[in-house]
Design an enzyme around this catalytic site. Structure first.
Site, PDB file in Angstrom:
ATOM      1  N   LEU A 101       0.844  -1.190   0.000  1.00  0.00           N
ATOM      2  CA  LEU A 101       0.000   0.000   0.000  1.00  0.00           C
ATOM      3  C   LEU A 101       0.880   1.241   0.000  1.00  0.00           C
ATOM      4  O   LEU A 101       2.048   1.206   0.386  1.00  0.00           O
ATOM      5  CB  LEU A 101      -0.973   0.007   1.178  1.00  0.00           C
ATOM      6  CG  LEU A 101      -0.474  -0.201   2.613  1.00  0.00           C
ATOM      7  CD1 LEU A 101       0.196   1.063   3.162  1.00  0.00           C
ATOM      8  CD2 LEU A 101      -1.642  -0.554   3.516  1.00  0.00           C
ATOM      9  N   SER A 102       0.303   2.329  -0.448  1.00  0.00           N
ATOM     10  CA  SER A 102       0.991   3.613  -0.391  1.00  0.00           C
ATOM     11  C   SER A 102       0.973   4.109   1.049  1.00  0.00           C
ATOM     12  O   SER A 102      -0.046   3.984   1.736  1.00  0.00           O
ATOM     13  CB  SER A 102       0.283   4.638  -1.282  1.00  0.00           C
ATOM     14  OG  SER A 102       0.264   4.230  -2.623  1.00  0.00           O
ATOM     15  N   THR A 117       1.424   7.929  -2.611  1.00  0.00           N
ATOM     16  CA  THR A 117       2.359   8.819  -1.929  1.00  0.00           C
ATOM     17  C   THR A 117       2.907   9.862  -2.895  1.00  0.00           C
ATOM     18  O   THR A 117       3.175  11.008  -2.503  1.00  0.00           O
ATOM     19  CB  THR A 117       3.509   8.018  -1.309  1.00  0.00           C
ATOM     20  OG1 THR A 117       2.967   7.001  -0.467  1.00  0.00           O
ATOM     21  CG2 THR A 117       4.420   8.909  -0.476  1.00  0.00           C
ATOM     22  N   ALA A 118       3.066   9.485  -4.156  1.00  0.00           N
ATOM     23  CA  ALA A 118       3.536  10.445  -5.159  1.00  0.00           C
ATOM     24  C   ALA A 118       2.595  11.641  -5.242  1.00  0.00           C
ATOM     25  O   ALA A 118       3.039  12.801  -5.266  1.00  0.00           O
ATOM     26  CB  ALA A 118       3.652   9.756  -6.518  1.00  0.00           C
ATOM     27  N   HIS A 148       7.205   4.066 -10.594  1.00  0.00           N
ATOM     28  CA  HIS A 148       7.717   2.830 -11.186  1.00  0.00           C
ATOM     29  C   HIS A 148       8.756   3.144 -12.264  1.00  0.00           C
ATOM     30  O   HIS A 148       9.493   4.121 -12.173  1.00  0.00           O
ATOM     31  CB  HIS A 148       6.563   1.972 -11.703  1.00  0.00           C
ATOM     32  CG  HIS A 148       5.573   1.585 -10.640  1.00  0.00           C
ATOM     33  ND1 HIS A 148       5.953   1.150  -9.394  1.00  0.00           N
ATOM     34  CD2 HIS A 148       4.207   1.604 -10.627  1.00  0.00           C
ATOM     35  CE1 HIS A 148       4.866   0.889  -8.668  1.00  0.00           C
ATOM     36  NE2 HIS A 148       3.815   1.168  -9.393  1.00  0.00           N
TER      37      HIS A 148
END
Length: 291
Positions: free
Chosen positions: A70-71, A123-124, A161
């Site tokens: 998960l983030s 999160t990004a 990614h």
């Protein structure tokens, strides 16, 4: 379900643990030993489910999987259902998600722009909102963002990614590296995503799973060539050398264990997000302890 029976298993029972992670070369490398049965997991059968991180963040709300990537930005909305394991995480040490554009652009010019983002719980996205609160997010599958930027469907794109390494091949321009910005602001690595286990499984099972994941990461790092060869089937558009670089960015000492600095980094991210009104409070983070 595994959560209902795992804590009462006998030595002759085998219980399925549904483990979900991204279909990416770094996650494939991390779980190589577990997925190819290099590890002994008596009493437990791990079923791997591959899905993009935004989908995993959403599935966690329904506790779809026993263990899930998960983030960290999604954690505050899931803390009542999942607890963070102290291994299996991805940190960016002075690097991280990258904002790119088709034409040269300064980071201060992102205000008001349409930016393709891989999900509103990533999160990004949280980190970009901390940098620049005023932009228009356009939710786009992470593997379609490069194309959207190149075709100028959006003004800019937020890459996670392998896109972080592939954008120069398309002639795109780097606007901002959020990992660099975060390090300048905090002096800490940027915590991106981790693994969490359902609280319903109980701490004993959770610790067992954590040890298994750590063993899998350790095996991959110790048998790098064979783990890399396995991971290449998930390395979209990357040659072996570039995939090896990408894996090295996100499967490393941080993946084996957060340590105190890593835990402070996660807590700091959650605190900043909460203070900015981007995450639900309280600004607390709980890790499954070893003892």
């Amino acid at each position: 379900m595994a959560g209902q029976t795992a804590t009462s298993k006998t030595s002759t029972e085998t219980h399925e643990i549904k483990l979900a992670h991204s279909p990416d070369s770094d996650d494939a490398f991390m779980f190589y030993a577990l997925a190819t049965h290099k590890l002994s997991t008596p009493g437990y059968k791990y079923t791997h489910v591959l899905s993009d991180i935004q989908s995993l963040n959403e599935a966690a709300l329904a506790e779809t999987y026993d263990v899930t990537a998960l983030s960290f930005a999604a954690y505050p909305g899931l803390r009542d259902k999942y607890i963070l394991l102290d291994c299996g995480a991805s940190f960016g040490e002075n690097y991280g998600p990258i904002v790119v554009a088709a034409n040269a652009m300064k980071s201060k010019d992102l205000a008001g722009k349409r930016v393709a983002v891989p999900g509103l719980k990533t999160t990004a996205y949280l980190t970009l909102k901390l940098f620049e609160p005023n932009f228009e997010p356009v939710v786009t599958p992470f593997d379609k963002i490069l194309e959207a930027v190149k075709n100028q469907i959006v003004d800019a794109g937020l890459l996670i990614h392998e896109g972080q390494l592939l954008f120069p091949q398309l002639g795109l321009h780097r606007v901002l590296d959020l990992g660099v910005w975060w390090h300048e602001q905090t002096g800490m690595p940027l915590p991106l995503g981790g693994n969490a286990v359902r609280r319903a499984l109980g701490p004993e099972v959770g610790r067992h799973i954590a040890r298994t994941i750590r063993d899998s990461v350790e095996y991959g790092l110790e048998h790098r060539e064979e783990a890399l060869n396995y991971a290449m089937q998930f390395a979209r558009d990357m040659e072996t050398e570039l995939a090896d670089k990408f894996i090295g960015m996100y499967v490393n000492k941080w993946t084996l264990g957060y340590g105190e600095r890593g835990k402070r980094a996660v807590t700091g991210l959650i605190e900043r997000g909460t203070q900015a009104g981007l995450l639900p409070g309280p600004a607390t983070v709980e890790f499954l302890s070893e003892v």
